[in-house]
Design an enzyme around this catalytic site. Structure first.
Site, PDB file in Angstrom:
ATOM      1  N   HIS A 162       0.999  -1.189   0.203  1.00 28.44           N
ATOM      2  CA  HIS A 162      -0.040   0.231  -0.215  1.00 28.44           C
ATOM      3  C   HIS A 162       0.841   1.461  -0.320  1.00 28.44           C
ATOM      4  O   HIS A 162       0.354   2.254  -0.450  1.00 28.44           O
ATOM      5  CB  HIS A 162      -0.882  -0.104   0.836  1.00 28.44           C
ATOM      6  N   GLU A 163       2.203   1.303   1.180  1.00 28.84           N
ATOM      7  CA  GLU A 163       2.154   2.282   1.163  1.00 28.84           C
ATOM      8  C   GLU A 163       3.572   2.641   0.229  1.00 28.84           C
ATOM      9  O   GLU A 163       3.353   3.831  -0.641  1.00 28.84           O
ATOM     10  CB  GLU A 163       3.360   2.321   2.221  1.00 28.84           C
ATOM     11  N   HIS A 175       2.194   4.261  -2.557  1.00 28.88           N
ATOM     12  CA  HIS A 175       2.014   5.774  -2.796  1.00 28.88           C
ATOM     13  C   HIS A 175       3.472   6.787  -3.330  1.00 28.88           C
ATOM     14  O   HIS A 175       3.252   7.496  -3.826  1.00 28.88           O
ATOM     15  CB  HIS A 175       1.692   6.315  -1.045  1.00 28.88           C
ATOM     16  N   GLU A 230      -4.660   7.332  -3.271  1.00 29.73           N
ATOM     17  CA  GLU A 230      -5.431   6.367  -2.612  1.00 29.73           C
ATOM     18  C   GLU A 230      -5.801   5.330  -3.671  1.00 29.73           C
ATOM     19  O   GLU A 230      -4.880   4.245  -3.274  1.00 29.73           O
ATOM     20  CB  GLU A 230      -6.503   6.358  -2.019  1.00 29.73           C
TER      21      GLU A 230
HETATM   22 ZN    ZN Z   1      -2.977   5.524   1.635  1.00 29.83          ZN
END
Ligand code: ZN
Length: 502
Positions: A266-267, A270, A296
């Site tokens: 997830h990170e 980003h 996101e």
């Molecule tokens: Zn996030």
């Protein structure tokens, strides 16, 4: 030879930008390295620096340079760097100049202390120790909405800061359009919940090996460690000091594989967005990711649409098994895929599965809008949280730490932020579908550990624009339509229909 007005504007804007990135370094340090004893003085340091950064931007000189540059570049394309720079900086100036520097400093101080109070309250499971700090932060947030101004709902002013141009009414409509189908899907899944066993991911897993595997995955995705690093923190996050220095953090559980593994993907999503921001935008208002919803979409894409797909695990499971031969040696792709996608009634948003995730967000969105309009008081939050959680999920959090205290956002003054997570989920599938429509080979490439085509598509369609376009402008450019929940619901229904045999 004198510089053009545009060059003068860019040089001027970069001063505030650099100061803001210095604030981010202090904040990263506070969450990752700083001993707790540093908290009071760090709050003071952050307050001073953020006030100076605010003053450097929200000053009359900025307004003059913006006006002069606007005249100088008159007639240039809407898409040009010059016109976009002026447009984006002008809008931010309009908002920033409404907030007095003293107010910004007070908010920074309050949230810096609030974060410490939240960590303590969470550790001791006592909302009451956090309540006075939170009350102060919410009061300041309401004041912020008044400073910024709004047409219909004070919450419009807050959400606009994270997702420019969107309103409370629009979010209510987008959520309303898929809430019934979501509730129906979750209910159908619950009836068949016994068909999926996730004991595979609930075993003892050595943390160092978890970390190594997750790092292997995000390197394969394309997260560049020459221009980024990974550390441990209480609440996982991604921050950046430039496109050449992007920081992601993770938290590990030794008895549950999912949080660190999918959290890292997830990170990294980003992080790749920040690393993909064009070099020529460095130090300016056009650098980095546009709205939080689009940001996101990038994290959820790599975490879920790719990382929780069956194809991905055809490639990745043998690699994970090499790290955990005793725990996972006999697992097959099908059962592992089902285990990581098990729908559970989780109390914790960040650990919830894809199908229930947006419901967690809808709960927060409704609570926040009620808090901002005065219907819900801060002191009643734990009860309000639990009652609503019960009505949404049919279960009640046994503690505040598993309920109202689980997220860091309010302690940081981030009210209006949560909705962007659900918008990001919708956009992740909308963008992915478009990428696959243009490159039908992408799913097969994922199954053989090749992620270039997908990442390059994101580079060409999303990253390369930096902050030139609003979320809606970008989404319409890329997909030909505005954000919608149709693609996401179809994706969920197909995926979970198959997993649960619906
Ligand atoms: Zn996030």
């Amino acid at each position: 030879m004198s510089d053009s007005k545009y060059q003068q504007l860019v040089a001027h804007l970069s001063e505030a930008h650099h100061l803001e990135r210095a604030v981010a370094i202090l904040q990263w340090d506070q969450q990752v390295k700083m001993p707790t004893g540093g908290a009071p003085q760090r709050a003071a340091q952050l307050a001073v620096l953020s006030r100076i950064a605010h003053e450097a931007f929200a000053q009359d000189k900025t307004a003059r340079l913006l006006e002069d540059t606007e005249r100088e570049i008159d007639g240039m394309d809407y898409d040009s760097d010059e016109a976009s720079m002026v447009r984006v900086a002008k809008e931010e100036y309009r908002l920033a100049s409404k907030l007095p520097a003293e107010f910004v400093a007070e908010l920074t101080r309050a949230t810096s202390l609030g974060r410490g109070a939240w960590i303590e309250a969470r550790a001791t499971n006592t909302f009451r120790t956090f309540e006075p700090q939170l009350q102060h932060i919410i009061d300041l947030t309401l004041q912020r909405a008044e400073y910024l101004g709004y047409d219909e709902h004070p919450y419009d002013a807050l959400i606009d800061e994270y997702e420019r141009g969107i309103t409370t009414a629009q979010v209510t409509e987008i959520f309303g359009a898929h809430k019934p189908a979501l509730v129906e899907l979750i209910a159908a899944v619950q009836e068949n919940s016994d068909t999926v066993d996730d004991s595979l991911v609930h075993q003892q897993f050595d943390i160092e090996k978890q970390k190594q595997f997750a790092l292997d995955v995000i390197k394969a995705y394309g997260f560049d460690f020459e221009r980024g690093r990974q550390d441990v923190s209480v609440h996982p996050f991604c921050t950046h000091f430039s496109r050449g220095d992007v920081r992601i953090t993770t938290r590990f559980h030794d008895d549950f594989l999912n949080p660190a593994l999918f959290g890292m993907m997830h990170e990294a999503g980003h992080g790749m967005y920040e690393q993909g921001s064009p070099e020529r935008f460095e130090g300016t208002h056009l650098s980095g990711g546009t709205s939080l919803g689009v940001h996101e979409s990038q994290s959820r894409l790599w975490e879920n649409v790719v990382g929780r797909s069956k194809g991905f695990w055809i490639w990745a499971l043998p690699k994970l098994q090499a790290y955990f031969p005793d725990e996972l040696g006999s697992a097959d792709v099908d059962s592992f895929y089902k285990a990581i996608n098990k729908v559970g009634k989780s109390f914790i948003r960040v650990e919830s599965d894809e199908s229930t995730y947006n419901l967690h967000i809808m709960l927060r969105f409704e609570l926040e809008t009620d808090m901002v309009s005065g219907k819900v008081k801060v002191r009643d939050l734990p009860e309000e949280w639990n009652d609503r959680f019960e009505s949404f999920f049919g279960i009640t959090p046994p503690t505040d730490t598993l309920g109202v205290l689980q997220d860091i956002h309010w302690s940081m003054g981030l009210v209006g932020y949560f909705a962007t997570y659900a918008l990001g989920n919708l956009l992740s599938v909308q963008y992915y579908n478009k990428a696959v429509q243009q490159h039908p080979g992408i799913p097969d490439e994922i199954a053989s550990g090749k992620f270039d085509t997908l990442r390059n598509w994101m580079q060409d369609n999303i990253y390369q624009h930096g902050r030139k376009f609003t979320s809606d402008e970008l989404t319409r450019r890329v997909t030909g339509e505005s954000i919608q929940s149709r693609d996401y619901m179809q994706y969920l229904q197909t995926k979970f229909g198959e997993i649960y045999g619906l």
